[in-house]
Design an enzyme around this catalytic site. Structure first.
Site, PDB file in Angstrom:
ATOM      1  N   HIS B 214       0.905  -1.292  -0.088  1.00 49.26           N
ATOM      2  CA  HIS B 214      -0.144   0.082   0.026  1.00 49.26           C
ATOM      3  C   HIS B 214       0.833   1.037   0.230  1.00 49.26           C
ATOM      4  CE1 HIS B 214      -3.400  -2.733   1.271  1.00 49.26           C
ATOM      5  NE2 HIS B 214      -3.765  -2.046   0.256  1.00 49.26           N
ATOM      6  N   SER B 218      -0.052  -0.977  -6.078  1.00 45.87           N
ATOM      7  CA  SER B 218       0.011  -2.188  -7.116  1.00 45.87           C
ATOM      8  C   SER B 218       0.867  -1.659  -8.508  1.00 45.87           C
ATOM      9  CB  SER B 218      -1.197  -2.945  -7.455  1.00 45.87           C
ATOM     10  OG  SER B 218      -1.817  -3.147  -6.238  1.00 45.87           O
ATOM     11  N   LYS B 242     -14.368  -7.368  -9.123  1.00 48.09           N
ATOM     12  CA  LYS B 242     -13.504  -8.245  -9.955  1.00 48.09           C
ATOM     13  C   LYS B 242     -13.023  -9.478  -9.214  1.00 48.09           C
ATOM     14  CE  LYS B 242      -9.952  -8.088 -13.377  1.00 48.09           C
ATOM     15  NZ  LYS B 242      -9.069  -7.160 -14.257  1.00 48.09           N
ATOM     16  N   ASP B 243     -12.564  -9.043  -7.934  1.00 46.15           N
ATOM     17  CA  ASP B 243     -11.918 -10.182  -7.188  1.00 46.15           C
ATOM     18  C   ASP B 243     -13.152 -11.218  -6.762  1.00 46.15           C
ATOM     19  OD1 ASP B 243      -9.222  -9.252  -7.164  1.00 46.15           O
ATOM     20  OD2 ASP B 243      -9.416  -8.296  -5.189  1.00 46.15           O
ATOM     21  N   GLU B 286       4.203 -34.252  -2.269  1.00 41.62           N
ATOM     22  CA  GLU B 286       3.256 -33.519  -2.672  1.00 41.62           C
ATOM     23  C   GLU B 286       3.688 -32.730  -4.043  1.00 41.62           C
ATOM     24  OE1 GLU B 286       0.125 -34.262  -0.994  1.00 41.62           O
ATOM     25  OE2 GLU B 286      -0.008 -32.446   0.015  1.00 41.62           O
TER      26      GLU B 286
HETATM   27  C1  HEM Z   1      -1.165 -22.282   5.785  1.00 40.95           C
HETATM   28  C2  HEM Z   1      -2.161 -22.902   5.858  1.00 40.95           C
HETATM   29  C3  HEM Z   1      -2.178 -24.297   6.093  1.00 40.95           C
HETATM   30  C4  HEM Z   1      -1.737 -25.299   5.322  1.00 40.95           C
HETATM   31  C5  HEM Z   1      -0.855 -25.247   3.973  1.00 40.95           C
HETATM   32  C6  HEM Z   1      -1.820 -26.695   5.653  1.00 40.95           C
HETATM   33  C7  HEM Z   1      -1.695 -27.745   5.144  1.00 40.95           C
HETATM   34  C8  HEM Z   1      -1.970 -29.029   5.754  1.00 40.95           C
HETATM   35  C9  HEM Z   1      -1.758 -30.318   4.924  1.00 40.95           C
HETATM   36  C10 HEM Z   1      -1.307 -30.577   3.377  1.00 40.95           C
HETATM   37  C11 HEM Z   1      -2.638 -31.332   5.674  1.00 40.95           C
HETATM   38  C12 HEM Z   1      -2.441 -32.786   5.302  1.00 40.95           C
HETATM   39  C13 HEM Z   1      -3.764 -33.247   5.052  1.00 40.95           C
HETATM   40  C14 HEM Z   1      -3.882 -34.543   4.774  1.00 40.95           C
HETATM   41  O1  HEM Z   1      -3.235 -35.329   3.903  1.00 40.95           O
HETATM   42  O2  HEM Z   1      -4.646 -35.103   5.527  1.00 40.95           O
HETATM   43  C15 HEM Z   1      -2.609 -30.663   6.949  1.00 40.95           C
HETATM   44  C16 HEM Z   1      -3.291 -31.373   8.050  1.00 40.95           C
HETATM   45  C17 HEM Z   1      -3.753 -30.743   9.114  1.00 40.95           C
HETATM   46  N1  HEM Z   1      -3.814 -29.401   9.646  1.00 40.95           N
HETATM   47 FE1  HEM Z   1      -3.326 -28.094   8.064  1.00 40.95          FE
HETATM   48  N2  HEM Z   1      -2.647 -26.362   6.898  1.00 40.95           N
HETATM   49  C18 HEM Z   1      -2.617 -24.900   7.026  1.00 40.95           C
HETATM   50  C19 HEM Z   1      -3.330 -24.503   8.020  1.00 40.95           C
HETATM   51  C20 HEM Z   1      -3.812 -25.141   9.586  1.00 40.95           C
HETATM   52  C21 HEM Z   1      -4.157 -24.622  10.684  1.00 40.95           C
HETATM   53  C22 HEM Z   1      -4.287 -22.937  11.008  1.00 40.95           C
HETATM   54  C23 HEM Z   1      -4.572 -25.577  11.464  1.00 40.95           C
HETATM   55  C24 HEM Z   1      -5.001 -25.504  13.033  1.00 40.95           C
HETATM   56  C25 HEM Z   1      -5.265 -24.607  13.759  1.00 40.95           C
HETATM   57  C26 HEM Z   1      -4.300 -26.860  10.672  1.00 40.95           C
HETATM   58  C27 HEM Z   1      -4.525 -28.256  11.367  1.00 40.95           C
HETATM   59  C28 HEM Z   1      -4.390 -29.307  10.641  1.00 40.95           C
HETATM   60  C29 HEM Z   1      -4.759 -30.662  11.360  1.00 40.95           C
HETATM   61  C30 HEM Z   1      -5.359 -30.975  12.681  1.00 40.95           C
HETATM   62  C31 HEM Z   1      -4.421 -31.608  10.403  1.00 40.95           C
HETATM   63  C32 HEM Z   1      -4.735 -33.200  10.453  1.00 40.95           C
HETATM   64  C33 HEM Z   1      -5.713 -33.765   9.997  1.00 40.95           C
HETATM   65  C34 HEM Z   1      -5.604 -34.077   8.445  1.00 40.95           C
HETATM   66  O3  HEM Z   1      -4.780 -34.746   7.919  1.00 40.95           O
HETATM   67  O4  HEM Z   1      -6.652 -33.575   7.821  1.00 40.95           O
HETATM   68  N3  HEM Z   1      -3.963 -26.689   9.647  1.00 40.95           N
HETATM   69  N4  HEM Z   1      -2.664 -29.378   6.762  1.00 40.95           N
END
Ligand code: HEM
Ligand code: FES
Lengths: 178, 421
Positions: B214, B218, B242-243, B286
């Site tokens: 900002h 942009s 647009k977004d 991945e």
């Molecule tokens: C930047 C944002 C985030 C990314 C890129 C991300 C990415 C991921 C990925 C790739 C998995 C594996 C999914 C699977 O194969 O099952 C996962 C699982 C998980 N994430 Fe995240 N996550 C993010 C934010 C969060 C936040 C903020 C929380 C909790 C406060 C969270 C909680 C969990 C939990 C509990 C799992 C295990 C359950 C599962 O496998 O589905 N994630 N996350």
């Protein structure tokens, strides 16, 4: 202050400032250490650090995998040919030179950590049906590392031989690893 | 301070004490002047922000039913899938949301590369972006470990083992990362803790990213600075609309995967519970890590640096080289539209990244029409670094750029800028 600070006063202040910074830096460093160290293995994790193995049931030409500190340990009852093959290799042919006799306590028992020294996969070769690689020992499928009958790296990206853990014979047929 | 006048007495009362309404207005409202020629490639930043929010919301809900323990993690995820109300939906949104997040941010970054958005005065904006992608990578890697399937476990093992390449202290670092002697319960616990924390760090980084945005506003498709009010339109309602439209299109794409192909990006092996004694036949990361993975495996022993250490250095360099870009590119012209040579090399570079991803998905000893993937990977890796370290500086000095339009409004209306005196 409005009075002219003598140069004596100035160096005194510099000294105070520098020593405050130094004490603060050392203090912060010391305060950080418990946080860093809390991530190291805890006392109970360290306590689980030995494993006993009974060698009696393992026939010649067979291997078993035991778990020590959460890691697989290969215990192989080597055949006479395997021992001969391992002993016959010239040290200069090895990537990580080590004589077979330095890797075993009794030459028929090869005991080593079964974790590929490249990036930690478990090499194949424990089961009769497994591929054993070009040197008749173990083969890591992840990125293609070949280990010989002494568990030494012969070909592929792994830099080191499969490590031999500390172990001792409690009796003729029991071994304590760790 | 905004000189906006608020009628509503409550808003007025708050605004006097905390000028939050004018802050919002100046950030994403009618008080934020935006170049009037932005194209659809400028939608991806806001989309990424929305996906970050979706990840945080679904993640917090998942965390309510997830158990970070080696004996229960896998089962708790299966319970989320079968028994928790809409647990399957939360998990599939979160799982595919990770892929979407990377897809959007990668497009956002290529947009920056094409239109020269990293150049003066937006260097810091770009650098903060590089930190965001690094934090995203760490977050996604640790999240992938949480369901404690075979791919989770072995990805954690292979990646943490990379640090053993560090001379002298490597093994101590790995033990410290694990909290034990292998990837085990302490590792899973800390990964959960970090996986919960890092998205909020990303949120803070995005805030700083937007703050920097900002200040100088942009960039735009012709890369010419805003010269006056005739070059801009207010963010609201023009770009909010647009977004929003872009969001609709993107959501169709995103939800297609969530509802019709939820495991499209997943590895079947990850539905097998982690077994520390059996390595899966092939470990693939991945898709969004494939190019970096190809670079990791491309490096041979070089002089006294082992292939392992060299690979790790190259893999980190793969992202970190972006930090230098604002100083490697000396061309005063931002947009590739007016840089005929750079534009061609941009596309070669883009294809090179795709090739790296393709190599990353194959084993190094596999062959493609008689050429081992190892060699394709090496060539593509060398080209990747040469693009930044040799080609960009050379092109920026040797190329004769075309003349960009005088101003944004001149480009839009085809006439000389009214405001240019
Ligand atoms: C930047 C944002 C985030 C990314 C890129 C991300 C990415 C991921 C990925 C790739 C998995 C594996 C999914 C699977 O194969 O099952 C996962 C699982 C998980 N994430 Fe995240 N996550 C993010 C934010 C969060 C936040 C903020 C929380 C909790 C406060 C969270 C909680 C969990 C939990 C509990 C799992 C295990 C359950 C599962 O496998 O589905 N994630 N996350
Ligand atoms: S982990 Fe065994 S070859 Fe890479």
């Amino acid at each position: 202050m409005s009075e002219t600070a003598s140069s004596d006063d100035k160096t005194r202040r510099d000294f105070l400032l520098l020593s405050t910074i130094a004490v603060g830096a050392v203090g912060s460093g010391l305060a950080v250490w418990p946080f860093v160290d809390s991530m190291n293995p805890a006392a109970d994790t360290l306590a689980l650090s030995t494993t006993e193995v009974d060698l009696e049931p393992i026939e010649e030409g067979q291997s078993i995998t035991v778990v020590w500190q959460g890691k697989p340990v290969f215990v192989r009852h080597r055949t006479a040919e395997e021992i001969k093959a391992a002993e016959a290799v010239a040290l200069e042919d090895l990537i990580d030179p080590q004589a077979d006799k330095d890797r075993v306590k009794k030459s028929e028992w090869l005991i080593m950590v079964g974790i590929c020294t490249h990036l930690g996969c478990i090499p194949l070769g424990q089961k009769a049906s497994d591929p054993k690689g070009e040197f008749g020992g173990w083969f890591c499928p992840c990125h293609g590392s070949h280990y010989d009958t002494s568990g030494r790296i012969r070909k592929g990206p792994a830099p080191k031989n499969l490590p031999v853990p500390a172990y001792q014979y409690l009796t003729d047929t029991t071994v304590k690893i760790g | 301070m905004s000189n906006k006048f608020y009628e509503n007495p409550v808003i007025k009362w708050i605004e006097y004490r905390l000028p939050i309404f004018s802050f919002i207005d100046e950030s994403v409202g009618s008080g934020y002047p935006t170049p009037k020629n932005l194209n659809y490639w400028w939608n991806f930043g806001s989309l990424a922000g929305i996906v970050l929010t979706i990840m945080i919301v679904t993640g917090i809900v998942l965390a309510m039913s997830y158990t970070p323990h080696v004996d229960y993690a896998f089962e708790s995820v299966e319970r989320i899938m079968r028994d928790v109300n809409y647990g399957w939906l939360m998990r599939y949104i979160h799982m595919n949301g990770g892929s979407m997040f990377f897809l959007l941010v990668y497009i956002h970054m290529f947009r920056g590369l094409y239109y020269g958005s990293y150049k003066e005065p937006r260097e810091l904006l770009w650098i903060i972006g590089v930190f965001i992608i690094l934090a995203m990578m760490a977050t996604a890697f640790m999240g992938y470990v949480l369901p404690w399937g075979q791919q989770s476990f072995w990805a954690a093992t292979v990646i943490t083992n990379l640090f053993s390449a560090v001379p002298l202290i490597g093994d101590s670092i790995v033990t410290w990362l694990w909290g034990g002697f292998s990837v085990d319960n302490p590792t899973l616990n800390r990964f959960f803790s970090f996986h919960y924390l890092l998205p909020f760090v990303i949120f803070a980084l995005v805030f700083v990213h937007l703050w920097a945005l900002h200040v100088h506003k942009s960039n735009n498709p012709i890369g010419v600075d805003i010269k006056g009010p005739q070059d801009t339109i207010p963010f609201h309602p023009y770009y909010t609309m647009k977004d929003l439209y872009g969001l609709g299109v993107f959501m169709i794409f995103f939800m297609f995967f969530v509802f019709f192909a939820p495991n499209f990006f997943a590895e079947p092996d990850n539905y097998i519970k982690a077994n520390p004694l059996v390595t899966p036949t092939h470990i693939v990361p991945e898709w969004y890590f494939l190019p970096a993975y190809a670079v990791l495996r491309a490096v041979p022993d070089i002089w006294f640096i082992s292939a392992k250490l060299g690979g790790v250095i190259a893999m980190f360099g793969f992202t970190l080289v972006l930090l230098l870009l604002p100083w490697l590119d000396r061309s005063p012209v931002r947009s590739a539209r007016f840089r005929p040579i750079y534009r061609q090399f941009f596309w070669v570079f883009f294809i090179d990244c795709i090739i790296l991803g393709w190599v990353g998905a194959n084993t190094p000893d596999a062959v493609f029409h008689g050429i081992p993937f190892l060699w394709i990977g090496r060539a593509a890796t060398v080209y990747y670094f040469a693009h930044f370290l040799i080609l960009i500086p050379l092109i920026s000095i040797l190329e004769k750029p075309k003349m960009p339009p005088q101003s944004i409004s001149a480009a839009v209306t085809g006439t000389a800028s009214k405001g240019a005196e």
